[in-house]
Design a protein around this motif. Structure first.
Motif, PDB file in Angstrom:
ATOM      1  N   PRO A 184      11.948  40.882 -34.438  1.00 39.34           N
ATOM      2  CA  PRO A 184      13.183  40.118 -34.672  1.00 39.34           C
ATOM      3  C   PRO A 184      13.916  39.739 -33.387  1.00 39.34           C
ATOM      4  CG  PRO A 184      13.043  41.962 -36.198  1.00 39.34           C
ATOM      5  CD  PRO A 184      11.947  42.151 -35.199  1.00 39.34           C
ATOM      6  N   LYS A 255      13.656  34.759 -38.465  1.00 40.83           N
ATOM      7  CA  LYS A 255      14.114  34.654 -39.850  1.00 40.83           C
ATOM      8  C   LYS A 255      12.987  34.865 -40.866  1.00 40.83           C
ATOM      9  CE  LYS A 255      17.876  31.478 -38.690  1.00 40.83           C
ATOM     10  NZ  LYS A 255      18.460  30.124 -38.916  1.00 40.83           N
ATOM     11  N   ARG A 258       9.870  40.442 -41.726  1.00 42.44           N
ATOM     12  CA  ARG A 258      10.415  41.590 -42.440  1.00 42.44           C
ATOM     13  C   ARG A 258       9.603  42.818 -42.038  1.00 42.44           C
ATOM     14  NH1 ARG A 258       8.362  40.322 -48.646  1.00 42.44           N
ATOM     15  NH2 ARG A 258       6.166  40.924 -48.345  1.00 42.44           N
ATOM     16  N   ARG A 261       5.522  46.696 -45.156  1.00 45.06           N
ATOM     17  CA  ARG A 261       5.491  47.704 -46.214  1.00 45.06           C
ATOM     18  C   ARG A 261       4.160  48.437 -46.131  1.00 45.06           C
ATOM     19  NH1 ARG A 261       7.725  43.568 -50.908  1.00 45.06           N
ATOM     20  NH2 ARG A 261       9.821  43.295 -50.022  1.00 45.06           N
ATOM     21  N   TYR A 271       5.775  44.585 -38.264  1.00 46.05           N
ATOM     22  CA  TYR A 271       6.413  43.553 -39.084  1.00 46.05           C
ATOM     23  C   TYR A 271       5.356  42.710 -39.794  1.00 46.05           C
ATOM     24  CZ  TYR A 271      10.474  44.804 -36.295  1.00 46.05           C
ATOM     25  OH  TYR A 271      11.482  45.499 -35.690  1.00 46.05           O
TER      26      TYR A 271
END
Length: 426
Positions: A184, A255, A258, A261, A271
């Motif tokens: 980010p 943007k 994320r 997971r 990420y």
């Protein structure tokens, strides 16, 4: 009193390669390592700064800059720089993260060597968990080049939705950044790599309803992977456009990132990218050579440290049950249990579902095998592995690795299996 720095010629220094592995093994006494800052961002209190550092071999994000280090950092205006520094004062501590001991590095003081430098080396992300890279020279198997395995279908001709570019031009494009640097803190970026994994369009159920999801993995020339996903109506567009083993350039910003997971992302990157309808994805006319693939081997005796994560395994197929039909909510599917073992002496059950059962034929029995992206699960206190839609059987190119484990297995089979092999003994 203002801080002063000592700047030396770039040719006179090298990063302390392997520092983060030494840190994870608690072997950094009296060491003053030279590392490079890849990105940085302040904590919420702004009293400290989170860093991702590189030692040239590994990069690591579990780093916190404090006290005098923060004051120097701001005095030198290093916020947007990839600075090379020597650590003068630091300490580490071990924390238990998801049943695994992970190292955290706190830096209190440093010497600035070069305020801004291109990324040095080709660092790969380090997990901060010592066992992951113990004796990584032997345990991490570097395959020369990926090959298209027999079980993977060649991609169909794609419907082109964006322009093509010529590889001769893009090879000289200095604006392309390594995938390892994506975070980010990098406001705008452009990456290039080969699609080394591609999923089918799946229906993803959420609290507000269902929507389609499509994912693929892109790998750059350094062998670093990142997962890319898209949702909704654009899944069909990208499913047609993305070809396995083709080369793409992707432009994006912070943007679309994320946090990865771990339960569904086997890339190993911190990420993942979520594509929007207007993101710039460019297919290259000529594909770059398929990048090397890292096998981050985990011994079967250590898999409990990686619950609900994905791991790579080198083992021998010790036993194989017949396929059985299992009834579940979506109908009937096949299941096969495969027993695998490695030099640690732990015998672990690998559960295979659906069409993947066909990949585990009797020809694999009592033979070594490389398995990538297996999910670690636990039930009734016992750990097992699952071969999922992201899992792969990797054809060997390092014959020496197979010979070592084959020789071990042949020797151990001559002994009493009950005394040597421990069923789920983890």
């Amino acid at each position: 009193m203002p801080y002063t720095s000592t700047t030396i010629n770039k040719k006179e220094y090298e990063l302390t390669c392997g520092f983060f592995q030494l840190l994870a093994e608690n072997k950094t006494n009296l060491l003053k390592p030279i590392v490079q800052i890849m990105n940085s961002h302040p904590t919420k209190s702004e009293s400290s700064i989170r860093l991702r550092l590189s030692d040239g071999t590994f990069s690591y994000g579990g780093v916190l800059l404090k006290d005098d280090g923060v004051r120097k950092f701001r005095s030198y205006e290093m916020e947007k720089s990839q600075s090379v520094i020597k650590l003068l004062g630091f300490c580490s501590n071990i924390a238990n993260n998801d049943n695994a001991k992970k190292v955290h590095l706190n830096i209190f003081d440093f010497e600035l060597i070069d305020k801004d430098s291109p990324i040095i080396g080709t660092p790969k992300p380090h997990s901060g968990i010592p066992v992951t890279y113990l004796s990584f020279g032997n345990e991490k198997i570097e395959r020369g080049r990926l090959k298209q395995s027999n079980y993977q279908l060649l991609p169909k001709e794609a419907i082109k939705v964006v322009k093509k570019v010529n590889n001769n031009f893009q090879d000289m494009d200095a604006s392309i950044v390594p995938i390892v640097s994506i975070s980010p803190q990098l406001k705008q970026w452009k990456i290039q790599g080969v699609v080394t994994d591609k999923s089918k369009i799946r229906c993803h159920k959420t609290a507000v309803g269902s929507r389609n999801v499509f994912s693929f993995t892109i790998t750059d020339k350094e062998g670093t992977e990142i997962r890319i996903s898209c949702y909704g109506d654009i899944t069909y567009k990208y499913n047609e456009f993305i070809d396995l083993y083709s080369t793409y350039i992707i432009k994006g910003s912070e943007k679309v990132l994320r946090v990865a997971r771990r339960t569904s992302n086997a890339s190993g990157h911190e990420y993942e990218i979520v594509l929007k309808n207007d993101d710039d994805v460019i297919k290259c006319e000529n594909s770059m050579p398929l990048p090397p693939q890292k096998i981050d081997r985990v011994r079967l005796s250590k898999i409990k440290m990686f619950l609900d994560e994905y791991i790579d395994v080198v083992a021998v197929v010790d036993d194989m049950e017949m396929e059985v039909n299992v009834i579940h909510n979506n109908g009937v599917t096949q299941r096969k249990n495969v027993s695998i073992i490695d030099e640690s002496g732990s015998l672990v059950t690998l559960t295979v579902w659906g069409d993947s059962c066909k990949e585990f034929s009797d020809e694999l029995l009592h033979k070594p095998i490389i398995l990538k992206s297996l999910a670690v699960k636990e039930s009734s206190g016992k750990c097992s592995l699952r071969f999922g839609f992201r899992s792969k059987i990797i054809p060997p190119e390092d014959i020496g690795v197979f010979k070592d484990i084959s020789d071990w297995y042949a020797k151990e089979r001559c002994k009493n299996a009950n005394k040597i092999f421990f069923k789920n003994g983890i």
